[in-house]
Design a protein around this motif. Structure first.
Motif, PDB file in Angstrom:
ATOM      1  N   ASP A 109     -22.248   3.009  26.548  1.00  0.00           N
ATOM      2  CA  ASP A 109     -23.150   3.308  25.429  1.00  0.00           C
ATOM      3  C   ASP A 109     -22.686   4.545  24.665  1.00  0.00           C
ATOM      4  O   ASP A 109     -22.728   4.583  23.436  1.00  0.00           O
ATOM      5  N   GLU A 110     -22.220   5.573  25.358  1.00  0.00           N
ATOM      6  CA  GLU A 110     -21.738   6.788  24.690  1.00  0.00           C
ATOM      7  C   GLU A 110     -20.466   6.509  23.897  1.00  0.00           C
ATOM      8  O   GLU A 110     -20.266   7.025  22.799  1.00  0.00           O
ATOM      9  N   GLY A 111     -19.598   5.675  24.439  1.00  0.00           N
ATOM     10  CA  GLY A 111     -18.354   5.338  23.728  1.00  0.00           C
ATOM     11  C   GLY A 111     -18.626   4.561  22.457  1.00  0.00           C
ATOM     12  O   GLY A 111     -18.048   4.832  21.404  1.00  0.00           O
ATOM     13  N   VAL A 112     -19.505   3.608  22.486  1.00  0.00           N
ATOM     14  CA  VAL A 112     -19.863   2.831  21.298  1.00  0.00           C
ATOM     15  C   VAL A 112     -20.581   3.720  20.308  1.00  0.00           C
ATOM     16  O   VAL A 112     -20.339   3.648  19.107  1.00  0.00           O
ATOM     17  N   SER A 113     -21.426   4.601  20.774  1.00  0.00           N
ATOM     18  CA  SER A 113     -22.157   5.502  19.897  1.00  0.00           C
ATOM     19  C   SER A 113     -21.197   6.413  19.126  1.00  0.00           C
ATOM     20  O   SER A 113     -21.352   6.612  17.916  1.00  0.00           O
ATOM     21  N   ASN A 114     -20.199   6.965  19.807  1.00  0.00           N
ATOM     22  CA  ASN A 114     -19.203   7.815  19.117  1.00  0.00           C
ATOM     23  C   ASN A 114     -18.406   7.009  18.094  1.00  0.00           C
ATOM     24  O   ASN A 114     -18.132   7.476  16.992  1.00  0.00           O
ATOM     25  N   LEU A 115     -18.017   5.802  18.434  1.00  0.00           N
ATOM     26  CA  LEU A 115     -17.260   4.952  17.513  1.00  0.00           C
ATOM     27  C   LEU A 115     -18.080   4.618  16.279  1.00  0.00           C
ATOM     28  O   LEU A 115     -17.593   4.701  15.151  1.00  0.00           O
ATOM     29  N   VAL A 116     -19.344   4.264  16.460  1.00  0.00           N
ATOM     30  CA  VAL A 116     -20.216   3.952  15.309  1.00  0.00           C
ATOM     31  C   VAL A 116     -20.388   5.188  14.445  1.00  0.00           C
ATOM     32  O   VAL A 116     -20.369   5.115  13.214  1.00  0.00           O
ATOM     33  N   GLU A 117     -20.525   6.361  15.071  1.00  0.00           N
ATOM     34  CA  GLU A 117     -20.663   7.607  14.323  1.00  0.00           C
ATOM     35  C   GLU A 117     -19.411   7.868  13.472  1.00  0.00           C
ATOM     36  O   GLU A 117     -19.508   8.168  12.288  1.00  0.00           O
ATOM     37  N   TYR A 118     -18.226   7.737  14.039  1.00  0.00           N
ATOM     38  CA  TYR A 118     -16.989   7.970  13.294  1.00  0.00           C
ATOM     39  C   TYR A 118     -16.825   6.968  12.148  1.00  0.00           C
ATOM     40  O   TYR A 118     -16.424   7.322  11.045  1.00  0.00           O
ATOM     41  N   MET A 119     -17.145   5.702  12.413  1.00  0.00           N
ATOM     42  CA  MET A 119     -17.009   4.685  11.360  1.00  0.00           C
ATOM     43  C   MET A 119     -18.012   4.928  10.235  1.00  0.00           C
ATOM     44  O   MET A 119     -17.684   4.759   9.054  1.00  0.00           O
ATOM     45  N   THR A 120     -19.229   5.345  10.546  1.00  0.00           N
ATOM     46  CA  THR A 120     -20.232   5.625   9.510  1.00  0.00           C
ATOM     47  C   THR A 120     -19.810   6.806   8.651  1.00  0.00           C
ATOM     48  O   THR A 120     -19.856   6.746   7.412  1.00  0.00           O
ATOM     49  N   ILE A 121     -19.375   7.876   9.285  1.00  0.00           N
ATOM     50  CA  ILE A 121     -18.945   9.064   8.526  1.00  0.00           C
ATOM     51  C   ILE A 121     -17.710   8.732   7.694  1.00  0.00           C
ATOM     52  O   ILE A 121     -17.607   9.118   6.523  1.00  0.00           O
ATOM     53  N   SER A 122     -16.758   8.004   8.250  1.00  0.00           N
ATOM     54  CA  SER A 122     -15.559   7.633   7.486  1.00  0.00           C
ATOM     55  C   SER A 122     -15.916   6.752   6.293  1.00  0.00           C
ATOM     56  O   SER A 122     -15.373   6.920   5.198  1.00  0.00           O
ATOM     57  N   GLY A 123     -16.838   5.815   6.492  1.00  0.00           N
ATOM     58  CA  GLY A 123     -17.272   4.948   5.393  1.00  0.00           C
ATOM     59  C   GLY A 123     -17.927   5.744   4.274  1.00  0.00           C
ATOM     60  O   GLY A 123     -17.653   5.527   3.092  1.00  0.00           O
ATOM     61  N   ILE A 124     -18.794   6.681   4.632  1.00  0.00           N
ATOM     62  CA  ILE A 124     -19.452   7.519   3.623  1.00  0.00           C
ATOM     63  C   ILE A 124     -18.421   8.353   2.865  1.00  0.00           C
ATOM     64  O   ILE A 124     -18.475   8.473   1.636  1.00  0.00           O
ATOM     65  N   LEU A 125     -17.458   8.916   3.577  1.00  0.00           N
ATOM     66  CA  LEU A 125     -16.426   9.728   2.914  1.00  0.00           C
ATOM     67  C   LEU A 125     -15.552   8.891   1.986  1.00  0.00           C
ATOM     68  O   LEU A 125     -15.169   9.345   0.907  1.00  0.00           O
ATOM     69  N   VAL A 126     -15.237   7.666   2.378  1.00  0.00           N
ATOM     70  CA  VAL A 126     -14.445   6.782   1.506  1.00  0.00           C
ATOM     71  C   VAL A 126     -15.227   6.452   0.241  1.00  0.00           C
ATOM     72  O   VAL A 126     -14.682   6.472  -0.868  1.00  0.00           O
ATOM     73  N   VAL A 127     -16.530   6.163   0.376  1.00  0.00           N
ATOM     74  CA  VAL A 127     -17.363   5.876  -0.798  1.00  0.00           C
ATOM     75  C   VAL A 127     -17.416   7.102  -1.715  1.00  0.00           C
ATOM     76  O   VAL A 127     -17.279   6.990  -2.937  1.00  0.00           O
ATOM     77  N   LEU A 128     -17.601   8.295  -1.159  1.00  0.00           N
ATOM     78  CA  LEU A 128     -17.611   9.522  -1.968  1.00  0.00           C
ATOM     79  C   LEU A 128     -16.268   9.744  -2.656  1.00  0.00           C
ATOM     80  O   LEU A 128     -16.218  10.187  -3.807  1.00  0.00           O
ATOM     81  N   LEU A 129     -15.163   9.449  -1.966  1.00  0.00           N
ATOM     82  CA  LEU A 129     -13.842   9.599  -2.570  1.00  0.00           C
ATOM     83  C   LEU A 129     -13.666   8.657  -3.755  1.00  0.00           C
ATOM     84  O   LEU A 129     -13.144   9.049  -4.803  1.00  0.00           O
ATOM     85  N   ILE A 130     -14.136   7.427  -3.630  1.00  0.00           N
ATOM     86  CA  ILE A 130     -14.034   6.472  -4.742  1.00  0.00           C
ATOM     87  C   ILE A 130     -14.890   6.936  -5.914  1.00  0.00           C
ATOM     88  O   ILE A 130     -14.445   6.916  -7.070  1.00  0.00           O
ATOM     89  N   VAL A 131     -16.110   7.384  -5.648  1.00  0.00           N
ATOM     90  CA  VAL A 131     -16.984   7.877  -6.729  1.00  0.00           C
ATOM     91  C   VAL A 131     -16.351   9.088  -7.401  1.00  0.00           C
ATOM     92  O   VAL A 131     -16.357   9.206  -8.631  1.00  0.00           O
ATOM     93  N   MET A 132     -15.788  10.005  -6.625  1.00  0.00           N
ATOM     94  CA  MET A 132     -15.152  11.200  -7.188  1.00  0.00           C
ATOM     95  C   MET A 132     -13.941  10.829  -8.038  1.00  0.00           C
ATOM     96  O   MET A 132     -13.693  11.445  -9.074  1.00  0.00           O
ATOM     97  N   THR A 133     -13.181   9.827  -7.619  1.00  0.00           N
ATOM     98  CA  THR A 133     -12.001   9.417  -8.389  1.00  0.00           C
ATOM     99  C   THR A 133     -12.400   8.968  -9.787  1.00  0.00           C
ATOM    100  O   THR A 133     -11.798   9.375 -10.777  1.00  0.00           O
TER     101      THR A 133
END
Length: 148
Positions: free
Chosen positions: A9-33
Protein backbone atom coordinates in the motif's frame (compact mmCIF):
# COMPACT_ATOMS: atom_id res chain seq x y z
CA UNK A 1 20.86 -0.17 11.75
CA UNK A 2 17.30 -1.14 11.13
CA UNK A 3 15.88 -1.62 7.69
CA UNK A 4 12.41 -0.33 7.07
CA UNK A 5 10.22 -2.51 4.96
CA UNK A 6 7.70 -0.91 2.58
CA UNK A 7 4.32 -2.46 2.34
CA UNK A 8 2.44 -2.78 -0.96
CA UNK A 9 0.00 0.00 0.00
CA UNK A 10 2.84 2.44 0.79
CA UNK A 11 4.59 1.65 -2.50
CA UNK A 12 1.46 2.25 -4.57
CA UNK A 13 0.70 5.40 -2.60
CA UNK A 14 4.16 6.86 -3.37
CA UNK A 15 3.83 5.96 -7.06
CA UNK A 16 0.38 7.59 -7.32
CA UNK A 17 1.75 10.68 -5.56
CA UNK A 18 4.69 11.00 -8.00
CA UNK A 19 2.47 10.46 -11.04
CA UNK A 20 -0.07 13.06 -9.83
CA UNK A 21 2.59 15.69 -9.15
CA UNK A 22 4.33 14.97 -12.47
CA UNK A 23 1.01 15.24 -14.33
CA UNK A 24 0.21 18.59 -12.70
CA UNK A 25 3.69 19.92 -13.52
CA UNK A 26 3.39 18.81 -17.17
CA UNK A 27 0.00 20.57 -17.46
CA UNK A 28 1.48 23.75 -15.92
CA UNK A 29 4.45 23.55 -18.32
CA UNK A 30 2.11 23.33 -21.32
CA UNK A 31 0.01 26.27 -20.07
CA UNK A 32 3.17 28.32 -19.44
CA UNK A 33 4.50 27.55 -22.93
CA UNK A 34 1.38 29.01 -24.58
CA UNK A 35 1.16 31.92 -22.13
CA UNK A 36 4.79 32.95 -22.51
CA UNK A 37 4.45 33.14 -26.28
CA UNK A 38 1.31 35.26 -26.10
CA UNK A 39 2.45 37.55 -23.28
CA UNK A 40 6.14 38.02 -23.98
CA UNK A 41 6.35 37.61 -27.77
CA UNK A 42 3.12 38.50 -29.59
CA UNK A 43 1.98 41.37 -27.34
CA UNK A 44 5.15 43.49 -27.64
CA UNK A 45 5.47 42.62 -31.35
CA UNK A 46 1.88 43.79 -32.03
CA UNK A 47 2.47 46.95 -29.98
CA UNK A 48 5.64 47.72 -31.94
CA UNK A 49 3.81 47.10 -35.23
CA UNK A 50 0.93 49.39 -34.18
CA UNK A 51 3.26 52.28 -33.35
CA UNK A 52 5.17 51.76 -36.60
CA UNK A 53 1.86 51.76 -38.50
CA UNK A 54 0.90 55.05 -36.82
CA UNK A 55 4.22 56.58 -37.90
CA UNK A 56 3.79 55.31 -41.47
CA UNK A 57 0.18 56.56 -41.60
CA UNK A 58 1.18 59.99 -40.30
CA UNK A 59 3.94 60.21 -42.92
CA UNK A 60 1.61 59.32 -45.77
CA UNK A 61 -1.09 61.69 -44.50
CA UNK A 62 1.44 64.51 -44.34
CA UNK A 63 2.61 63.81 -47.89
CA UNK A 64 -0.95 63.82 -49.20
CA UNK A 65 -1.64 67.16 -47.51
CA UNK A 66 1.64 68.53 -48.92
CA UNK A 67 0.56 67.55 -52.46
CA UNK A 68 -2.83 69.16 -51.81
CA UNK A 69 -1.19 72.42 -50.71
CA UNK A 70 1.14 72.48 -53.72
CA UNK A 71 -1.45 71.31 -56.28
CA UNK A 72 -1.70 73.72 -59.24
CA UNK A 73 -5.02 75.05 -60.53
CA UNK A 74 -4.21 73.70 -63.98
CA UNK A 75 -1.73 70.89 -64.34
CA UNK A 76 -0.49 67.93 -62.40
CA UNK A 77 1.96 67.10 -59.67
CA UNK A 78 3.48 63.78 -58.64
CA UNK A 79 5.62 62.96 -55.65
CA UNK A 80 7.47 59.76 -54.88
CA UNK A 81 8.21 58.49 -51.42
CA UNK A 82 9.49 55.39 -49.73
CA UNK A 83 8.04 53.67 -46.69
CA UNK A 84 9.59 50.75 -44.79
CA UNK A 85 9.50 47.45 -46.69
CA UNK A 86 8.36 45.55 -43.61
CA UNK A 87 7.50 46.09 -39.96
CA UNK A 88 8.86 43.56 -37.45
CA UNK A 89 9.79 41.29 -40.36
CA UNK A 90 6.31 41.11 -41.89
CA UNK A 91 4.57 42.82 -44.81
CA UNK A 92 1.70 45.24 -44.34
CA UNK A 93 -0.98 46.95 -46.41
CA UNK A 94 -1.72 50.67 -46.76
CA UNK A 95 -5.11 51.80 -48.05
CA UNK A 96 -7.11 55.00 -48.12
CA UNK A 97 -10.50 54.62 -46.52
CA UNK A 98 -13.45 56.95 -46.92
CA UNK A 99 -15.82 57.08 -43.98
CA UNK A 100 -19.29 56.83 -45.51
CA UNK A 101 -20.91 58.66 -42.60
CA UNK A 102 -18.71 61.74 -42.84
CA UNK A 103 -16.32 63.45 -45.22
CA UNK A 104 -13.34 62.27 -43.19
CA UNK A 105 -10.79 60.18 -45.06
CA UNK A 106 -8.27 57.96 -43.36
CA UNK A 107 -4.99 56.27 -44.12
CA UNK A 108 -5.37 52.68 -42.92
CA UNK A 109 -2.18 50.72 -42.29
CA UNK A 110 -2.82 47.11 -41.34
CA UNK A 111 -1.58 43.58 -41.06
CA UNK A 112 -3.62 40.68 -39.68
CA UNK A 113 -5.36 42.04 -36.59
CA UNK A 114 -3.11 45.09 -36.05
CA UNK A 115 -4.48 48.27 -37.64
CA UNK A 116 -3.98 52.02 -37.35
CA UNK A 117 -6.31 54.65 -38.82
CA UNK A 118 -4.83 58.10 -39.40
CA UNK A 119 -7.06 60.95 -40.52
CA UNK A 120 -6.06 62.95 -43.58
CA UNK A 121 -6.30 66.31 -41.92
CA UNK A 122 -8.72 68.77 -43.42
CA UNK A 123 -8.84 67.88 -47.11
CA UNK A 124 -11.53 65.22 -47.05
CA UNK A 125 -14.37 67.70 -47.72
CA UNK A 126 -12.73 69.31 -50.76
CA UNK A 127 -10.72 66.55 -52.42
CA UNK A 128 -11.26 62.85 -52.73
CA UNK A 129 -8.28 60.59 -52.18
CA UNK A 130 -8.12 56.97 -53.29
CA UNK A 131 -5.58 54.19 -53.61
CA UNK A 132 -3.61 51.56 -51.78
CA UNK A 133 -0.06 50.28 -51.62
CA UNK A 134 2.35 48.05 -49.74
CA UNK A 135 5.76 48.80 -48.32
CA UNK A 136 7.59 47.31 -51.29
CA UNK A 137 9.15 49.70 -53.79
CA UNK A 138 8.72 53.40 -54.43
CA UNK A 139 5.23 54.80 -53.89
CA UNK A 140 3.69 57.77 -55.69
CA UNK A 141 1.04 60.35 -54.94
CA UNK A 142 -0.34 61.99 -58.07
CA UNK A 143 -2.67 64.93 -58.57
CA UNK A 144 -4.17 66.05 -61.86
CA UNK A 145 -6.41 69.12 -61.98
CA UNK A 146 -8.51 67.55 -64.75
CA UNK A 147 -9.46 64.75 -62.39
CA UNK A 148 -8.04 62.00 -64.59
Amino acid sequence: MTRRSITDDEGVSNLVEYMTISGILVVLLIVMTFSVNAIFMEGPSDRLAYHSFVDIGNGISTRIVDVYVLAPDNGSITTAFNIPDDVAGQDYQVSLDVDRHSSDQKVVVSRDDVMSRISIAGIGATMGVAGNTTGTGINRISYNSSGV
